[in-house]
Design an enzyme around this catalytic site. Structure first.
Site, PDB file in Angstrom:
ATOM      1  N   TYR A 228      -0.997  -0.761  10.575  1.00  0.00           N
ATOM      2  CA  TYR A 228      -1.565  -1.360   9.333  1.00  0.00           C
ATOM      3  C   TYR A 228      -0.204  -0.935   8.352  1.00  0.00           C
ATOM      4  CZ  TYR A 228      -3.697  -0.981   4.104  1.00  0.00           C
ATOM      5  OH  TYR A 228      -3.575  -1.279   3.075  1.00  0.00           O
TER       6      TYR A 228
ATOM      7  N   SER B 149       1.271  -0.986   0.131  1.00  0.00           N
ATOM      8  CA  SER B 149      -0.089   0.142   0.057  1.00  0.00           C
ATOM      9  C   SER B 149       0.892   1.715  -0.478  1.00  0.00           C
ATOM     10  CB  SER B 149      -0.684  -0.265   1.354  1.00  0.00           C
ATOM     11  OG  SER B 149      -1.603   1.310   1.397  1.00  0.00           O
TER      12      SER B 149
HETATM   13  P1  NAP Z   1     -11.525  -6.237   0.053  1.00  0.00           P
HETATM   14  O1  NAP Z   1     -13.036  -5.327  -0.779  1.00  0.00           O
HETATM   15  O2  NAP Z   1     -11.594  -5.673   1.367  1.00  0.00           O
HETATM   16  O3  NAP Z   1     -11.086  -7.474   0.269  1.00  0.00           O
HETATM   17  C1  NAP Z   1     -10.470  -7.699   0.665  1.00  0.00           C
HETATM   18  C2  NAP Z   1     -11.180  -9.575   0.433  1.00  0.00           C
HETATM   19  O4  NAP Z   1      -9.930 -10.085   1.774  1.00  0.00           O
HETATM   20  C3  NAP Z   1     -12.066  -9.310   1.306  1.00  0.00           C
HETATM   21  O5  NAP Z   1     -13.219 -10.123   0.894  1.00  0.00           O
HETATM   22  C4  NAP Z   1     -11.854  -9.600   2.986  1.00  0.00           C
HETATM   23  O6  NAP Z   1     -13.154 -10.379   3.132  1.00  0.00           O
HETATM   24  C5  NAP Z   1     -11.675 -11.164   2.681  1.00  0.00           C
HETATM   25  N1  NAP Z   1     -10.353 -10.994   3.476  1.00  0.00           N
HETATM   26  C6  NAP Z   1     -10.552 -10.718   4.883  1.00  0.00           C
HETATM   27  N2  NAP Z   1      -9.609 -11.414   5.810  1.00  0.00           N
HETATM   28  C7  NAP Z   1      -9.458 -12.805   5.210  1.00  0.00           C
HETATM   29  C8  NAP Z   1      -8.817 -13.423   5.914  1.00  0.00           C
HETATM   30  N3  NAP Z   1      -8.514 -14.174   7.203  1.00  0.00           N
HETATM   31  N4  NAP Z   1      -8.442 -14.893   5.191  1.00  0.00           N
HETATM   32  C9  NAP Z   1      -9.243 -15.268   3.868  1.00  0.00           C
HETATM   33  N5  NAP Z   1     -10.058 -13.848   3.217  1.00  0.00           N
HETATM   34  C10 NAP Z   1      -9.976 -12.940   4.123  1.00  0.00           C
HETATM   35  O7  NAP Z   1      -9.964  -4.877  -0.358  1.00  0.00           O
HETATM   36  P2  NAP Z   1      -9.937  -4.223  -1.245  1.00  0.00           P
HETATM   37  O8  NAP Z   1      -9.392  -2.864  -0.920  1.00  0.00           O
HETATM   38  O9  NAP Z   1      -9.916  -5.215  -2.291  1.00  0.00           O
HETATM   39  O10 NAP Z   1      -8.174  -4.800  -1.062  1.00  0.00           O
HETATM   40  C11 NAP Z   1      -7.610  -5.725  -1.400  1.00  0.00           C
HETATM   41  C12 NAP Z   1      -5.939  -5.542  -0.596  1.00  0.00           C
HETATM   42  O11 NAP Z   1      -5.198  -4.003  -1.529  1.00  0.00           O
HETATM   43  C13 NAP Z   1      -5.346  -5.375   0.419  1.00  0.00           C
HETATM   44  O12 NAP Z   1      -4.702  -6.020   0.488  1.00  0.00           O
HETATM   45  C14 NAP Z   1      -5.659  -3.651   0.903  1.00  0.00           C
HETATM   46  O13 NAP Z   1      -5.213  -4.172   1.659  1.00  0.00           O
HETATM   47  C15 NAP Z   1      -4.609  -3.331  -0.579  1.00  0.00           C
HETATM   48  N6  NAP Z   1      -5.193  -2.211  -0.130  1.00  0.00           N
HETATM   49  C16 NAP Z   1      -6.304  -1.694  -0.772  1.00  0.00           C
HETATM   50  C17 NAP Z   1      -6.178  -0.644  -0.869  1.00  0.00           C
HETATM   51  C18 NAP Z   1      -7.572   0.228  -0.862  1.00  0.00           C
HETATM   52  O14 NAP Z   1      -7.670   1.381  -1.259  1.00  0.00           O
HETATM   53  N7  NAP Z   1      -9.179  -0.303  -1.319  1.00  0.00           N
HETATM   54  C19 NAP Z   1      -5.394   0.626  -0.878  1.00  0.00           C
HETATM   55  C20 NAP Z   1      -4.066  -0.023  -0.629  1.00  0.00           C
HETATM   56  C21 NAP Z   1      -3.912  -1.504  -0.868  1.00  0.00           C
HETATM   57  P3  NAP Z   1     -14.052  -9.798   4.131  1.00  0.00           P
HETATM   58  O15 NAP Z   1     -14.616  -9.162   3.536  1.00  0.00           O
HETATM   59  O16 NAP Z   1     -15.423 -10.888   5.160  1.00  0.00           O
HETATM   60  O17 NAP Z   1     -13.280  -9.110   5.612  1.00  0.00           O
END
Ligand code: NAP
Length: 253
Positions: A154, A141
């Site tokens: 984080y 991130s």
């Molecule tokens: P998201 O839409 O919340 O998707 C993340 C998924 O991971 C959710 O379905 C979540 O399930 C699942 N998850 C959480 N804990 C888990 C576990 N223990 N085992 C299996 N699955 C699990 O998030 P996203 O924005 O797509 O993020 C994806 C990645 O990008 C993450 O690593 C995040 O830190 C990174 N990122 C995101 C952003 C942003 O702005 N969105 C920016 C920088 C980096 P639940 O919904 O049930 O928790």
């Protein structure tokens, strides 16, 4: 069809960046194993891919548990006969003042955002070796690169992902397994929407983040998927240990 004949495993495939990338992988010819805690979302991603004519298989799992990370890799290999690509996209976010952070917060965030990346990769590497190589893509991130308010735990996890990506890249090069990482800026997903809602003044949080993004908008999950597809495909054959920042210029400003 940049991934024709390949098998991919995507964690966090029920939502956001994981879902968008799983769909793009499938559109590009990969058979995709989908792992997530969220069964409803995971099955929905599976349906989306199947209805577009792709091959997908959902596995409900908590990848913070080492045995579950192993089971997910074994299920992907069992279903599709091998593993070429791993995207570690499962993640959780936390905005919290340092003084309010608990041991439970530390364990939860480091568990999903760092420990699960290590162990899922560990088991995937053993499977990829049998195919003569592979590609792993991690998601750190912008918060792993710059200081962002209310973000210490984080940031610890995401900084760890950057260091781990480089160390894995060095250790896996001889096995022809490339390991790269992206550092997104703010991407419009359920995670970022939930993160802003958790702030005392969500609108101020959104405005502050837009103000520090030169392109003046948040990213879309599909834009991350395009970058990840590049790193997962042979088009990035000379990349390993790279940290790319698709962040609208946030870390350049
Ligand atoms: P998201 O839409 O919340 O998707 C993340 C998924 O991971 C959710 O379905 C979540 O399930 C699942 N998850 C959480 N804990 C888990 C576990 N223990 N085992 C299996 N699955 C699990 O998030 P996203 O924005 O797509 O993020 C994806 C990645 O990008 C993450 O690593 C995040 O830190 C990174 N990122 C995101 C952003 C942003 O702005 N969105 C920016 C920088 C980096 P639940 O919904 O049930 O928790």
């Amino acid at each position: 069809m940049r991934l024709k004949g390949k098998t991919a495993l995507v964690t966090g495939a029920a939502s956001g960046i994981g879902r968008a990338t799983a769909r793009l992988f499938a559109e590009n010819g990969a058979a995709v194993a989908l792992a997530d805690l969220n069964a409803e979302g995971g099955r929905e991603t599976e349906r989306m891919i199947a209805s577009a004519g792709g091959a997908a298989h959902f596995i409900q799992a908590d990848v913070t548990k080492v045995a579950e990370a192993r089971r997910v890799v074994e299920a992907a290999v069992g279903k599709f006969g091998g593993l070429d690509i791993l995207l570690n996209a499962a993640g959780v976010f936390l905005f919290k003042p340092i003084e309010d952070c608990t041991e439970e917060d530390w364990e939860r965030v480091l568990g999903v955002d760092l420990k699960a990346v290590f162990f899922t990769s560990k088991f995937a590497i053993a499977a990829m070796e049998k195919r003569g190589g592979g590609a792993i893509v991690n998601i750190s991130s912008g918060c792993g690169l710059i200081g962002v308010p209310l973000n210490t735990i984080y940031a610890a996890a995401k900084g760890g992902v950057i260091g781990m990506t480089r160390a894995f890249a060095v250790d896996c090069a001889a096995k022809k397994i490339r390991v790269n990482c992206i550092c997104p800026g703010v991407i419009d997903t359920p995670m970022s929407r939930g993160a802003f809602k958790s702030l005392p003044d969500p609108e101020a949080g959104i405005s502050a983040n837009l103000a520090r993004t030169p392109l003046g908008r948040f990213g879309q999950p599909e834009e991350m998927a395009n970058t990840i597809l590049f790193l997962a495909s042979d088009e990035s054959s000379y990349f390993t240990g790279a940290i790319l920042a698709p962040d609208g210029g946030m870390t350049a400003s």
